[in-house]
Each structure stands twice: as C-alpha cells, then as structure tokens.
Design a protein around this motif. Structure first.
Motif, mmCIF file in Angstrom:
data_model
loop_
_atom_site.group_PDB
_atom_site.id
_atom_site.type_symbol
_atom_site.label_atom_id
_atom_site.label_comp_id
_atom_site.label_asym_id
_atom_site.label_seq_id
_atom_site.Cartn_x
_atom_site.Cartn_y
_atom_site.Cartn_z
ATOM 1 N N GLY A 171 0.813 -1.215 0.000
ATOM 2 C CA GLY A 171 0.000 0.000 0.000
ATOM 3 C C GLY A 171 0.844 1.260 0.000
ATOM 4 N N TYR A 172 1.903 1.269 0.801
ATOM 5 C CA TYR A 172 2.781 2.446 0.883
ATOM 6 C C TYR A 172 3.486 2.701 -0.445
ATOM 7 C CZ TYR A 172 6.671 5.431 2.312
ATOM 8 O OH TYR A 172 7.578 6.452 2.400
ATOM 9 N N LEU A 173 4.008 1.651 -1.056
ATOM 10 C CA LEU A 173 4.727 1.809 -2.320
ATOM 11 C C LEU A 173 3.788 2.183 -3.455
ATOM 12 C CD1 LEU A 173 7.183 -1.222 -2.036
ATOM 13 C CD2 LEU A 173 7.743 1.211 -1.833
ATOM 14 N N ALA A 174 2.585 1.625 -3.458
ATOM 15 C CA ALA A 174 1.629 1.977 -4.502
ATOM 16 C C ALA A 174 1.241 3.446 -4.419
ATOM 17 C CB ALA A 174 0.388 1.090 -4.388
ATOM 18 N N GLU A 175 1.169 3.973 -3.206
ATOM 19 C CA GLU A 175 0.772 5.363 -3.017
ATOM 20 C C GLU A 175 1.911 6.333 -3.342
ATOM 21 O OE1 GLU A 175 -2.000 7.456 0.261
ATOM 22 O OE2 GLU A 175 -0.121 6.672 1.043
ATOM 23 N N ASN A 176 3.145 5.879 -3.199
ATOM 24 C CA ASN A 176 4.288 6.795 -3.336
ATOM 25 C C ASN A 176 5.267 6.377 -4.421
ATOM 26 O OD1 ASN A 176 3.979 8.639 -0.764
ATOM 27 N ND2 ASN A 176 3.652 6.542 -0.060
ATOM 28 N N THR A 424 -5.190 0.058 -14.177
ATOM 29 C CA THR A 424 -5.217 1.361 -13.535
ATOM 30 C C THR A 424 -3.864 2.028 -13.651
ATOM 31 O OG1 THR A 424 -4.583 0.460 -11.388
ATOM 32 C CG2 THR A 424 -6.929 0.575 -11.870
ATOM 33 N N GLY A 425 -3.842 3.326 -13.392
ATOM 34 C CA GLY A 425 -2.599 4.076 -13.454
ATOM 35 C C GLY A 425 -1.650 3.683 -12.352
ATOM 36 N N THR A 426 -0.435 4.196 -12.434
ATOM 37 C CA THR A 426 0.566 3.853 -11.432
ATOM 38 C C THR A 426 0.585 4.902 -10.349
ATOM 39 O OG1 THR A 426 2.242 5.036 -12.654
ATOM 40 C CG2 THR A 426 1.977 2.739 -13.188
ATOM 41 N N GLY A 427 0.496 4.476 -9.112
ATOM 42 C CA GLY A 427 0.589 5.406 -7.997
ATOM 43 C C GLY A 427 -0.634 6.301 -7.884
ATOM 44 N N THR A 428 -0.484 7.401 -7.178
ATOM 45 C CA THR A 428 -1.599 8.329 -6.965
ATOM 46 C C THR A 428 -1.152 9.756 -7.206
ATOM 47 O OG1 THR A 428 -1.044 8.389 -4.621
ATOM 48 C CG2 THR A 428 -2.743 6.830 -5.291
ATOM 49 N N MET A 429 -0.380 9.969 -8.254
ATOM 50 C CA MET A 429 0.140 11.304 -8.503
ATOM 51 C C MET A 429 -0.973 12.326 -8.716
ATOM 52 S SD MET A 429 3.306 11.619 -8.138
ATOM 53 C CE MET A 429 3.409 13.254 -8.841
ATOM 54 N N ALA A 430 -2.082 11.874 -9.310
ATOM 55 C CA ALA A 430 -3.152 12.818 -9.588
ATOM 56 C C ALA A 430 -3.815 13.318 -8.322
ATOM 57 C CB ALA A 430 -4.193 12.162 -10.492
ATOM 58 N N ALA A 431 -3.663 12.577 -7.224
ATOM 59 C CA ALA A 431 -4.372 12.934 -5.994
ATOM 60 C C ALA A 431 -3.548 13.795 -5.049
ATOM 61 C CB ALA A 431 -4.805 11.658 -5.264
ATOM 62 N N ILE A 432 -2.236 13.913 -5.256
ATOM 63 C CA ILE A 432 -1.428 14.646 -4.296
ATOM 64 C C ILE A 432 -1.408 16.116 -4.631
ATOM 65 C CG2 ILE A 432 0.003 12.601 -3.935
ATOM 66 C CD1 ILE A 432 2.202 13.980 -5.471
ATOM 67 N N THR A 433 -1.089 16.911 -3.661
ATOM 68 C CA THR A 433 -1.108 18.360 -3.827
ATOM 69 C C THR A 433 0.177 18.859 -4.454
ATOM 70 O OG1 THR A 433 -0.123 18.780 -1.672
ATOM 71 C CG2 THR A 433 -2.515 18.497 -1.737
ATOM 72 N N ASP A 434 0.128 20.075 -4.952
ATOM 73 C CA ASP A 434 1.317 20.678 -5.533
ATOM 74 C C ASP A 434 2.422 20.828 -4.496
ATOM 75 O OD1 ASP A 434 0.073 20.833 -7.957
ATOM 76 O OD2 ASP A 434 -0.516 22.944 -7.769
ATOM 77 N N ASP A 435 2.025 21.171 -3.251
ATOM 78 C CA ASP A 435 3.033 21.313 -2.198
ATOM 79 C C ASP A 435 3.788 20.008 -1.983
ATOM 80 O OD1 ASP A 435 2.384 23.917 -1.822
ATOM 81 O OD2 ASP A 435 1.042 23.550 -0.106
ATOM 82 N N GLN A 436 3.051 18.871 -2.034
ATOM 83 C CA GLN A 436 3.702 17.584 -1.847
ATOM 84 C C GLN A 436 4.662 17.277 -2.990
ATOM 85 O OE1 GLN A 436 -0.047 15.443 -1.390
ATOM 86 N NE2 GLN A 436 0.649 14.721 0.601
ATOM 87 N N VAL A 437 4.241 17.608 -4.201
ATOM 88 C CA VAL A 437 5.118 17.395 -5.353
ATOM 89 C C VAL A 437 6.388 18.203 -5.208
ATOM 90 C CG1 VAL A 437 5.375 17.708 -7.841
ATOM 91 C CG2 VAL A 437 3.227 16.848 -6.912
#
Length: 516
Positions: A171-176, A424-437
């Motif tokens: 779960g952690y790796l899929a999210e990040n 499905t796409g890889t990770g959750t880049m679409a869901a994170i905020t600009d600050d996190q990026v």
C-alpha cells in the motif's frame, strides 16, 4: 473457465505422485496398501479438490498452477512429517486441513485487494506488534525467542507478521511510487533520492536489527529485509536503493557478528561444522551425512537415518527428503518452489494495479526466499537461519500463514488484467497536492511554494512539475511496461537462486558424497 479446467487437470495429475509417495511409506512401514492406509493423501486431495471448487466460484481468473504446486508440496510434507514424527502427524494433518479451509475463507472474505490501501497503516501497526510481541511475552525454544504460549498452544506471531507487513509495504509503495522513483542528485554515478524518502529503508533495517538482537532470529530478519528490498526495487526501478540496502545489510551483519555471540556461532558452524561435530555443528553435520547418503536416487522412503538430526521434522525436513528421495527428489522439490516463484511473479505482472502487483511480489518472495534460506542453510550453501520450509515443515503457524499467502495470490491473480477491471494508473500522482510534489522533488534549500509564480494562474510550477512526473517512464502505460520488465528480472533472479541450490545439492549428494 479454461484456467480452472487446467487447474483441475493439474490437481488430478499431482495426486498420483502424492498418493504413490505415501504408499511407498506405508509399504516400508510394513502395512498393507489399502483405502484406509491411504486415507491421508486421499483426504488431502479431497480437501484441495474442494478448494478448487471454491476458487472456481470465488476467483475464476486466478493462476491455475499455484494450487497444484501447493498440493504437491503439502503432500510430500505430510508424508515426511508422518514418517519422521508420527506422534505429531495427526495434529499436523488437522492444521493442514484447517489451513486449506482458512485459504478458502480468506478468498471469500477478501473480495478485492483495494481494502489494503484503506487500512495499510493499520496492517503495518499489526505487523510490527506481532513481530515485536515475543520480545516482551515470548518463550525461548532452541535458543530463539520467537514463540508465545496461549492456552497450552505455541504460536509464532512472526509468521503472520510477514503477511501484514507485506500488505502495508504494498500500500505504501503503490501510493508513493512516482515520488520514490524520482532522484535529483548523483553520487558515484548512482541516482540518490532525498534522505526523507530513504527513511522507510532505515526503519526496516532498524527493526531487523532488533529482531536479531532481542529475538535471536537471524532468518526472519534476513527474510523481512530481502522482501522489502525486492519490493522497493520492483516499485521504483532504482538500483541505488538496492545498493544502499545491501550496504546497510553488510554494516548490520558485521555489527551483529562482532557483538552477538549467537551470530558468531552460526557463522563459525557454517565455515567449519566439523570443528565441533558433536556440539554446535552436530545438526548441520548430520544433515550433510544424510544428504550424502541419499546420493542420486535416495535410499527409499522410510529407509534413511535422518532421525539422527535434532528437530528434523521442522528445520531439517529437506535433509530427510534429500536422503530418502535422493538428488532427483530433492531437486524436484526445489523446482516446485521455483515454479511457485515464477507463477507468483507472473501474477504480479498481470495484476490490474500497482497495489495488487506489489502485494503479489512481496507475498511470493515471502514463500520463495524463505525456502531458499532454509534449504541453503541445511545444505551449507549459506549460514543456517532456522526458518521453516513452507508447506512442508512441521509447525502450525507457518502452515496457516503460508495458505493465507496463497489465498491472497489467488485473489491478486483473479483481479488481473484481461477481466472486468481495466488497467489502472501507477501510484496516486493525480491525488497529491502541488506542495507535496514540490517538497518531494525540490533540491535542498529550494521552496517552490514561496515563489510567486508557483500559485499564480493555472500553469503553476507545481502543475508543471506534476506533468513532468506523469511523463516519466514510471507513469502511465510506460510505467506498467517498466514494472513488467523489473518483474521479469525478478523471475530470472529467483530462477538463478534455485538453480544455485540445485547445483549445491548436486555437489553435496553426488560430487562430495564419498568424502562426507
């Protein structure tokens, strides 16, 4: 349904060697082959046939080879537990039937693996608690503090901990995944990520050291650490993580050898077991004698002297298999574990999402690398670690946990691409905020958020950075291709590991046999 029909045919074909092997034991024991004396393998086949029907209903798209492989390994295991420790055979058989039922129950309960993403931190906490529990309330057996006693039963919580920890890591790796795959600096030609992204690596390294120190469990520490490194590499494709991880492993190994007496003993016994053949080296010396006695074709089921090995039905069951079934039989068992690794990683490559792919990778490694560790130890390829041989060794906790892993692998395979769910796409880049990026990829000392252009208009620096990340080889369809390529390398790696085991077994049982 063609997959399930293939599975049924493989199960029927697998029944012949399992029943014939048990019949050979019955004849050697002086009994008559009959339906009653063959009740154990026939009942086991019936249990797996019922499990097949359940898989047909609950996971029709699952891999068709995994269940038959597990059936053969379990059948060989129960035969040798019955032969080596008859007083433990009934309890082991009951646990085996319960394990098959638990596998079906897990399939029925876990409708899909998406639940892992919602409860990943809960799983991680449960895994750590189970792993550390023996430190505080554990019972020491054979020098290791791995068990806890509950109502007269001994349970090894670490066996279940590996399931929860693998699910947390998935779960952690899929999210990040994308963030972890970004590297903004180079050291000696290696792309190195930001330090805070390496914190999980250091955390796992520290936990593994605690296991070695307080629980005296070298095998579990190496197993957990290897699983983590493999999952991290498969998720990110960054070989720098592997290099850093191996460097930390080397530092930990040197420190453990210098300060921990039990690690020193394991290493010294591995280097020269005959130096203290009647003491610390007794188990491994007797193991080598048994394997050498088996030679190419073995001495026959029930005709060996593997009972001279202490705890042979658990840690050293492979030595008995090698003695009585020979190099051909022992090699066949290793090939079955190799095939399990191949089919498990194939399931990961077919998985519909990163989460399912990483779960299948970690769970496959938990079984396959554990088999490598124990067989490598009893054949003196590597220092003895004291883990059990999955599906085969006597012991309830290992058996129950292994069948839970099988159920989750079948579930991951049922969710594979080509069925109802799209890739499905890889990770959750679409869901994170600009600050996190920005905070993840900005060089030290740079603050994108404080720049005026960052929050001005629709074309902010964060949006531009997001597009850059989504255009990397780790994103979209290309990310799936890259993931499949890394899983292919993992298949080659596991195939090589078991090929090395077979080569070493050949050396012990054929080339070096007369000397032993």
């Amino acid at each position: 349904m063609s997959r399930r029909n293939t599975e049924l045919l493989l199960l029927i074909a697998s029944a012949f060697p399992v029943i014939l092997l048990y019949a050979m034991y019955v004849l050697t024991a002086g009994a008559t082959v009959s339906f009653e004396t063959l009740a154990v393998p026939i009942g086991l086949f019936a249990a797996f046939a019922a499990a097949h029907i359940a898989v047909r209903i609950l996971a029709p798209g699952a891999d068709p080879a995994i269940l038959p492989i597990v059936f053969v390994l379990s059948g060989i295991g129960i035969t040798f537990v019955t032969r080596l420790a008859p007083d433990l055979a009934i309890s082991q058989l009951i646990i085996l039937f319960v394990s098959v039922a638990l596998m079906v129950g897990t399939l029925a309960l876990v409708k899909n693996l998406d639940v892992v993403m919602r409860y990943k931190y809960t799983f991680g906490i449960i895994g750590i608690i189970l792993l550390m529990l023996p430190i505080f309330i554990g019972t020491t057996i054979s020098g290791s503090k791995l068990w806890i006693r509950i109502a007269g039963f001994t349970i090894q919580p670490g066996e279940f901990a590996k399931v929860f920890i693998v699910l947390f890591l998935a779960g952690y790796l899929a999210e990040n995944r994308e963030l972890l795959s970004i590297s903004n600096r180079k050291i000696l030609g290696l792309k190195i990520p930001r330090f805070r992204l390496l914190l999980p690596l250091f955390a796992v390294w520290g936990v593994c050291l605690l296991i070695v120190v307080f629980e005296r469990d070298l095998g579990s520490a190496v197993l957990f650490y290897t699983i983590f490194l493999l999952m991290l590499y498969v998720a990110t494709g960054r070989f720098s993580y592997v290099i850093i991880g191996l460097a930390l492993l080397a530092v930990g190994a040197v420190g453990a050898y210098k300060f921990l007496s039990h690690v020193q003993v394991r290493f010294q016994v591995w280097v020269d077991p005959f130096k203290d053949a009647q003491g610390q080296g007794y188990q491994i010396v007797q193991s080598l004698y048994s394997l050498a006695d088996g030679g190419l074709v073995g001495v026959g089921i029930g005709n060996g002297m593997a009972n001279n090995i202490p705890v042979v039905e658990s840690d050293f069951i492979f030595s008995a298999i090698g003695e009585e079934m020979g190099l051909l039989g022992g090699g066949a068992v290793l090939i079955l574990f190799m095939l399990f690794a191949v089919r498990g990683l194939t399931t990961a490559a077919r998985a519909k999402s990163d989460l399912a792919a990483f779960s299948a990778t970690g769970l496959t490694a938990a079984i396959s690398f554990q088999a490598f560790l124990i067989v490598g130890g009893v054949t003196r390829l590597i220092p003895l670690t004291g883990v059990t041989l999955p599906f085969m060794s006597q012991g309830g906790s290992s058996l129950l946990a292994s069948f839970i892993i099988v159920a989750l692998l079948l579930r991951a395979g049922d969710e594979a691409t080509g069925r109802e769910a799209e890739l499905t796409g890889t990770g959750t880049m679409a869901a994170i905020t600009d600050d996190q990026v920005a905070s993840a990829v900005a060089p030290t000392g740079t603050r994108f958020a404080s720049a005026p252009s960052y929050s001005h208009g629709n074309h902010s620096a964060g949006s531009r950075m997001r597009r850059r990340l989504l255009d990397t080889p780790e994103s979209g369809v290309l990310g799936r291709v890259a993931l499949a390529n890394r899983l292919t390398r993992a298949v080659f790696a596991f195939t090589a590991l078991f090929a090395i085991l077979i080569g070493n077994l050949t050396y012990v049982q054929v080339i070096k046999a007369k000397d032993y």
